[in-house]
Motif scaffolding. Structure first.
Motif, short mmCIF file in Angstrom:
data_model
loop_
_atom_site.label_atom_id
_atom_site.label_comp_id
_atom_site.label_asym_id
_atom_site.label_seq_id
_atom_site.Cartn_x
_atom_site.Cartn_y
_atom_site.Cartn_z
N VAL A 55 0.83 -1.13 0.06
CA VAL A 55 -0.09 -0.19 -0.01
C VAL A 55 0.91 1.31 0.05
O VAL A 55 0.47 2.18 -0.73
N TRP A 56 1.87 1.33 0.68
CA TRP A 56 3.04 2.26 0.66
C TRP A 56 3.49 2.38 -0.76
O TRP A 56 3.56 3.60 -1.13
N GLY A 57 3.74 1.44 -1.45
CA GLY A 57 4.12 1.74 -2.79
C GLY A 57 3.05 2.19 -3.57
O GLY A 57 3.26 3.14 -4.67
N GLU A 58 1.89 2.02 -3.49
CA GLU A 58 0.59 2.90 -4.34
C GLU A 58 0.63 4.22 -3.65
O GLU A 58 0.22 5.32 -4.49
N VAL A 59 0.99 4.32 -2.56
CA VAL A 59 0.85 5.75 -1.84
C VAL A 59 2.03 6.56 -2.46
O VAL A 59 1.63 7.85 -3.02
N VAL A 60 3.30 6.17 -2.92
CA VAL A 60 4.19 6.68 -3.47
C VAL A 60 3.98 7.16 -5.03
O VAL A 60 4.18 8.09 -5.33
N VAL A 61 3.27 6.17 -5.60
CA VAL A 61 2.66 6.38 -6.89
C VAL A 61 1.80 7.64 -7.07
O VAL A 61 1.88 8.34 -7.97
N ASN A 65 2.04 11.39 -8.71
CA ASN A 65 1.26 11.86 -9.93
C ASN A 65 0.15 12.84 -9.30
O ASN A 65 -1.09 12.84 -9.77
N ARG A 66 0.54 13.50 -8.46
CA ARG A 66 -0.15 14.49 -7.94
C ARG A 66 -1.35 14.03 -7.11
O ARG A 66 -2.73 14.74 -7.43
N MET A 67 -1.53 12.95 -6.62
CA MET A 67 -2.74 12.35 -6.02
C MET A 67 -3.66 11.62 -7.14
O MET A 67 -4.88 11.69 -6.79
N ARG A 68 -3.27 11.66 -8.12
CA ARG A 68 -4.09 11.01 -9.21
C ARG A 68 -3.41 9.73 -9.58
O ARG A 68 -2.35 9.56 -10.16
N CYS A 69 -4.58 8.87 -9.91
CA CYS A 69 -3.70 7.49 -10.42
C CYS A 69 -3.28 7.73 -11.80
O CYS A 69 -4.19 8.21 -12.62
#
Length: 120
Positions: A55-61, A65-69
């Motif tokens: 999940v921390w990896g996803e947070v970094v992504v 990306n300016r909090m956009r997937c």
């Protein structure tokens, strides 16, 4: 068949594929967040740590990306729709509040995990 309907059909198929992929990835991370307290309760702290790392990896992504997937950006190529759930197969209210809801849950799981590790 003219180019316009063919392109519209290709875009619709591409958007559907992105939405399905995005939903599958979301389901993985959402279930990981929900599984962390369960694994802590079961005494499986290594599993809880691994889930947290994912999940921390996803947070970094998201932060990069300016909090956009990135899949939202990809989906936007195939439609002009910008509803909260245009890029994912979720109810609109959940898509709208997803980061706030699961971000809060994840923060709580990290506090629980930290507390558990310190108490050992």
């Amino acid at each position: 068949m003219t180019e316009r309907p063919l392109r519209a059909r290709r875009d619709a198929h591409a958007l559907a594929a992105v939405r399905l992929l995005h939903t599958a990835i979301w389901a993985f991370f959402a279930s990981s967040i929900l599984a962390i307290p369960v694994t802590i309760w079961a005494g499986q702290l290594v599993a809880a740590l691994w889930l947290s790392v994912f999940v921390w990896g996803e947070v970094v992504v998201l932060v990069l990306n300016r909090m956009r997937c990135p899949l939202t950006t990809l989906a936007a190529r195939y439609t002009d729709d910008r509803a909260d759930n245009f890029d994912i197969c979720l109810p609109r209210w959940l898509a709208r509040h997803n980061q706030r809801l699961f971000g809060t849950l994840f923060a709580l799981t990290q506090l629980q995990l930290g507390w558990t590790l310190l108490a050992r």
